[in-house]
Scaffold this motif. Sequence first.
Motif, PDB file in Angstrom:
ATOM      1  N   THR A 305      40.248 113.154  47.697  1.00 33.95           N
ATOM      2  CA  THR A 305      39.202 112.139  47.560  1.00 33.95           C
ATOM      3  C   THR A 305      38.904 111.845  46.098  1.00 33.95           C
ATOM      4  OG1 THR A 305      38.215 112.878  49.643  1.00 33.95           O
ATOM      5  CG2 THR A 305      36.829 111.546  48.192  1.00 33.95           C
ATOM      6  N   VAL A 306      38.839 112.892  45.274  1.00 34.95           N
ATOM      7  CA  VAL A 306      38.608 112.704  43.840  1.00 34.95           C
ATOM      8  C   VAL A 306      39.785 111.970  43.210  1.00 34.95           C
ATOM      9  CG1 VAL A 306      38.281 113.867  41.615  1.00 34.95           C
ATOM     10  CG2 VAL A 306      37.102 114.707  43.650  1.00 34.95           C
ATOM     11  N   ALA A 307      40.995 112.332  43.640  1.00 33.81           N
ATOM     12  CA  ALA A 307      42.188 111.635  43.143  1.00 33.81           C
ATOM     13  C   ALA A 307      42.127 110.161  43.508  1.00 33.81           C
ATOM     14  CB  ALA A 307      43.448 112.277  43.721  1.00 33.81           C
ATOM     15  N   GLY A 308      41.635 109.875  44.715  1.00 37.07           N
ATOM     16  CA  GLY A 308      41.478 108.489  45.137  1.00 37.07           C
ATOM     17  C   GLY A 308      40.480 107.736  44.276  1.00 37.07           C
ATOM     18  N   PHE A 309      39.424 108.430  43.860  1.00 34.59           N
ATOM     19  CA  PHE A 309      38.413 107.803  42.996  1.00 34.59           C
ATOM     20  C   PHE A 309      39.032 107.329  41.680  1.00 34.59           C
ATOM     21  CE2 PHE A 309      36.046 108.914  39.119  1.00 34.59           C
ATOM     22  CZ  PHE A 309      35.115 107.898  39.112  1.00 34.59           C
ATOM     23  N   THR A 310      39.913 108.125  41.104  1.00 34.55           N
ATOM     24  CA  THR A 310      40.495 107.757  39.809  1.00 34.55           C
ATOM     25  C   THR A 310      41.344 106.502  39.913  1.00 34.55           C
ATOM     26  OG1 THR A 310      42.434 109.205  40.142  1.00 34.55           O
ATOM     27  CG2 THR A 310      40.516 110.157  39.040  1.00 34.55           C
ATOM     28  N   LEU A 311      41.897 106.246  41.101  1.00 39.15           N
ATOM     29  CA  LEU A 311      42.647 104.998  41.307  1.00 39.15           C
ATOM     30  C   LEU A 311      41.718 103.850  41.693  1.00 39.15           C
ATOM     31  CD1 LEU A 311      45.924 105.979  43.217  1.00 39.15           C
ATOM     32  CD2 LEU A 311      45.682 105.261  40.844  1.00 39.15           C
ATOM     33  N   THR A 312      40.615 104.193  42.371  1.00 38.91           N
ATOM     34  CA  THR A 312      39.674 103.170  42.815  1.00 38.91           C
ATOM     35  C   THR A 312      39.124 102.360  41.650  1.00 38.91           C
ATOM     36  OG1 THR A 312      39.022 104.504  44.725  1.00 38.91           O
ATOM     37  CG2 THR A 312      37.500 102.779  44.038  1.00 38.91           C
ATOM     38  N   THR A 313      38.896 103.002  40.506  1.00 35.26           N
ATOM     39  CA  THR A 313      38.314 102.302  39.367  1.00 35.26           C
ATOM     40  C   THR A 313      39.214 101.168  38.874  1.00 35.26           C
ATOM     41  OG1 THR A 313      39.271 103.941  37.859  1.00 35.26           O
ATOM     42  CG2 THR A 313      37.015 104.321  38.601  1.00 35.26           C
ATOM     43  N   MET A 314      40.524 101.273  39.160  1.00 34.01           N
ATOM     44  CA  MET A 314      41.436 100.204  38.761  1.00 34.01           C
ATOM     45  C   MET A 314      41.040  98.902  39.446  1.00 34.01           C
ATOM     46  SD  MET A 314      45.605 100.178  38.641  1.00 34.01           S
ATOM     47  CE  MET A 314      45.829 100.784  40.299  1.00 34.01           C
ATOM     48  N   SER A 315      40.562  99.014  40.674  1.00 35.68           N
ATOM     49  CA  SER A 315      40.204  97.824  41.427  1.00 35.68           C
ATOM     50  C   SER A 315      38.903  97.207  40.963  1.00 35.68           C
ATOM     51  CB  SER A 315      40.068  98.165  42.896  1.00 35.68           C
ATOM     52  OG  SER A 315      38.979  99.027  43.055  1.00 35.68           O
ATOM     53  N   ILE A 316      38.047  97.989  40.353  1.00 34.31           N
ATOM     54  CA  ILE A 316      36.804  97.419  39.834  1.00 34.31           C
ATOM     55  C   ILE A 316      37.133  96.416  38.730  1.00 34.31           C
ATOM     56  CG2 ILE A 316      34.627  97.940  38.647  1.00 34.31           C
ATOM     57  CD1 ILE A 316      34.713 100.694  39.990  1.00 34.31           C
ATOM     58  N   GLY A 317      38.108  96.765  37.905  1.00 32.40           N
ATOM     59  CA  GLY A 317      38.524  95.854  36.845  1.00 32.40           C
ATOM     60  C   GLY A 317      39.397  94.719  37.347  1.00 32.40           C
ATOM     61  N   TRP A 318      40.263  94.997  38.342  1.00 32.45           N
ATOM     62  CA  TRP A 318      41.250  94.008  38.789  1.00 32.45           C
ATOM     63  C   TRP A 318      40.629  92.758  39.399  1.00 32.45           C
ATOM     64  CZ3 TRP A 318      46.720  95.836  40.083  1.00 32.45           C
ATOM     65  CH2 TRP A 318      47.562  94.735  40.330  1.00 32.45           C
ATOM     66  N   PRO A 319      39.813  92.841  40.468  1.00 36.40           N
ATOM     67  CA  PRO A 319      39.291  91.607  41.071  1.00 36.40           C
ATOM     68  C   PRO A 319      38.350  90.837  40.152  1.00 36.40           C
ATOM     69  CG  PRO A 319      38.266  93.529  42.065  1.00 36.40           C
ATOM     70  CD  PRO A 319      39.363  94.037  41.188  1.00 36.40           C
ATOM     71  N   VAL A 320      37.542  91.577  39.374  1.00 34.32           N
ATOM     72  CA  VAL A 320      36.643  90.899  38.438  1.00 34.32           C
ATOM     73  C   VAL A 320      37.455  90.121  37.402  1.00 34.32           C
ATOM     74  CG1 VAL A 320      34.916  91.250  36.632  1.00 34.32           C
ATOM     75  CG2 VAL A 320      34.765  92.539  38.770  1.00 34.32           C
ATOM     76  N   ALA A 321      38.486  90.789  36.842  1.00 35.89           N
ATOM     77  CA  ALA A 321      39.328  90.139  35.833  1.00 35.89           C
ATOM     78  C   ALA A 321      40.089  88.960  36.429  1.00 35.89           C
ATOM     79  CB  ALA A 321      40.306  91.152  35.239  1.00 35.89           C
ATOM     80  N   SER A 322      40.535  89.079  37.675  1.00 33.95           N
ATOM     81  CA  SER A 322      41.264  87.987  38.336  1.00 33.95           C
ATOM     82  C   SER A 322      40.379  86.760  38.494  1.00 33.95           C
ATOM     83  CB  SER A 322      41.774  88.439  39.711  1.00 33.95           C
ATOM     84  OG  SER A 322      42.703  89.479  39.586  1.00 33.95           O
ATOM     85  N   THR A 323      39.135  86.990  38.895  1.00 35.25           N
ATOM     86  CA  THR A 323      38.200  85.881  39.072  1.00 35.25           C
ATOM     87  C   THR A 323      37.884  85.216  37.733  1.00 35.25           C
ATOM     88  OG1 THR A 323      37.227  87.021  40.966  1.00 35.25           O
ATOM     89  CG2 THR A 323      35.950  85.236  39.995  1.00 35.25           C
ATOM     90  N   ILE A 324      37.639  86.047  36.719  1.00 40.58           N
ATOM     91  CA  ILE A 324      37.352  85.518  35.384  1.00 40.58           C
ATOM     92  C   ILE A 324      38.561  84.762  34.837  1.00 40.58           C
ATOM     93  CG2 ILE A 324      36.860  86.175  32.988  1.00 40.58           C
ATOM     94  CD1 ILE A 324      35.207  88.494  34.100  1.00 40.58           C
ATOM     95  N   ALA A 325      39.771  85.273  35.130  1.00 38.70           N
ATOM     96  CA  ALA A 325      40.997  84.639  34.632  1.00 38.70           C
ATOM     97  C   ALA A 325      41.111  83.200  35.130  1.00 38.70           C
ATOM     98  CB  ALA A 325      42.223  85.441  35.061  1.00 38.70           C
ATOM     99  N   GLY A 326      40.722  82.967  36.411  1.00 38.88           N
ATOM    100  CA  GLY A 326      40.793  81.613  36.950  1.00 38.88           C
ATOM    101  C   GLY A 326      39.972  80.622  36.130  1.00 38.88           C
ATOM    102  N   ARG A 327      38.866  81.086  35.535  1.00 44.34           N
ATOM    103  CA  ARG A 327      38.025  80.216  34.711  1.00 44.34           C
ATOM    104  C   ARG A 327      38.516  80.180  33.266  1.00 44.34           C
ATOM    105  NH1 ARG A 327      32.070  82.268  36.941  1.00 44.34           N
ATOM    106  NH2 ARG A 327      32.443  81.751  39.150  1.00 44.34           N
ATOM    107  N   LEU A 328      38.952  81.333  32.762  1.00 50.99           N
ATOM    108  CA  LEU A 328      39.444  81.401  31.381  1.00 50.99           C
ATOM    109  C   LEU A 328      40.649  80.499  31.165  1.00 50.99           C
ATOM    110  CD1 LEU A 328      39.236  85.191  30.387  1.00 50.99           C
ATOM    111  CD2 LEU A 328      37.879  83.304  29.480  1.00 50.99           C
ATOM    112  N   LEU A 329      41.507  80.405  32.178  1.00 50.22           N
ATOM    113  CA  LEU A 329      42.724  79.599  32.055  1.00 50.22           C
ATOM    114  C   LEU A 329      42.408  78.153  31.686  1.00 50.22           C
ATOM    115  CD1 LEU A 329      44.768  80.884  35.131  1.00 50.22           C
ATOM    116  CD2 LEU A 329      45.240  81.342  32.735  1.00 50.22           C
ATOM    117  N   LEU A 330      41.322  77.641  32.238  1.00 56.21           N
ATOM    118  CA  LEU A 330      40.956  76.249  31.991  1.00 56.21           C
ATOM    119  C   LEU A 330      40.275  76.069  30.643  1.00 56.21           C
ATOM    120  CD1 LEU A 330      39.537  75.447  35.561  1.00 56.21           C
ATOM    121  CD2 LEU A 330      41.854  75.036  34.687  1.00 56.21           C
TER     122      LEU A 330
END
Length: 496
Positions: A305-330
């Motif tokens: 479970t702890v090992a899973g947590f260390t990978l989970t944080t990657m997703s906190i950055g990924w979807p937020v950055a993806s959404t921001i990227a859609g606006r930054l591109l323009l």
Amino acid sequence: MEAGINRQSKKELKRPLILASVMLGMFLSAIEATIVATAMPSIVADLGGFSSYSWVFSAYLLTNASTVLIFGKLSDIFGRKPIFVIGVLLFLLGSTLSGFSITMVMLIISRCIQGFGAGALMTIATTIVGDIYSKEERAKIQGYLSSVWGISAVTGPLLGGFFVDALNWRYVFWMNIPLGLLAVLGIILFLHEDIEKQKKPIDYAGAVWIIVAVSSLMLILVEGGVGIAWNSSFMILLIGVVIFGAVMFLYQEKRALEPMMPFSIWKYRIISVANLTSLTTGMILMGVSSYLPAFVQGVMGQTATVAGFTLTTMSIGWPVASTIAGRLLLVIGFRNTSLIGGVALVIGSFFFFTLSPDKGPVWAGIGSFFVGVGMGLTTTSFIVAIQSTIGWEVRGIATAANMFMRSLGSALGAAMLGGLLNGQIKTYIENNGLEKSVSVDSANSLLDPNLNTTLSDDVRLVLQEGLTAGLHVVYVGLLILATISLILILFMPKHE
């Protein structure tokens, strides 16, 4: 497809429901990396075969990378719907068999079947979105699609840790079945195509040659110096097969009427840079998701479970950055958005480069977060850049080519980094004179709390130090790959 989905029918389509089905299909493919990685310590503890650890990932990624281009071409001929449905059903067959596996060999074969289906999922899903949304809408929607990787990185480790700790690792594979059936049902009911009959040759020869070259190269990277001596005749033969397969692939693509990888799309610098960078970022992603749980559990002694947590944080950055990227591109364009992502990848890789047992899971989680930000910004930028640079007539194959490069990078990354890890563990065992009583597979015991206590202190220390040293080499490789990615992005054209 403009030929199959005209402007009026686009309005009549239930696009939100199609998008939901497409994202669900993509989720199945994306979650495999994180959920299986979290469960792998328990899988090898149950089935054995630590030396085959990387092949569980490599087998899936190999067939994925080898078929993504051919599925892209088939979707141009027969339509997106039938190819997407076939891909999901193949994926579910492989998932079912993986859950019933009783040996590591059976699991690896089942993962190959999963990979065949996954070759259709990601590419066709992205192409469907390009078909049903206008150019103006695409940047925003591609941000949603890229966030699927982030969502999978959140739920994958959590679900993987839950299944391992509360149920059984087999549910990691069986959970795909209801989700996959929902995705199939949504596409069948809501995506309507008017396909014109086309008679186009399919470049099967190109697919065969790329499979031969890539699979041989992966065998060299995984087993070189461990299972196959570098100076052996078999190794020389494998190197020859790689070179011959690559040359024949290039020759076939130049002469084919409808090449699987049309080299004409590479003349656009923004596409060639995006594809080459996708190769290296695919290797980074696999290096983090495949081997971070092994470090957290085998070296730090933490739970799944702890090992899973260390990978989970990657997703906190990924979807937020993806959404921001859609606006930054323009606002700031493809190049600057990608550059920010490249810097984030370097920062995240530096955290892994400095990772040690005393740093703890939080340090690893911070590194994962920055890698997620980098992947979210770059993947969204690349796909939108590619689909905005070329016309519809090559959109499917251009999208597939970028997916192929990322899948190929993931496959090569799993193989190369796995080979480095196995080689380091083997060296530590030999340097301590334990090769007669201990093997690379003995590292299984570090990942099983029950077997861990049966090891003598000396053997446990050697295995732990070998695993630590091996994973450090893996993370040195990640930092190098992140730096290369940033340098490549600098070559993207400034004026778009």
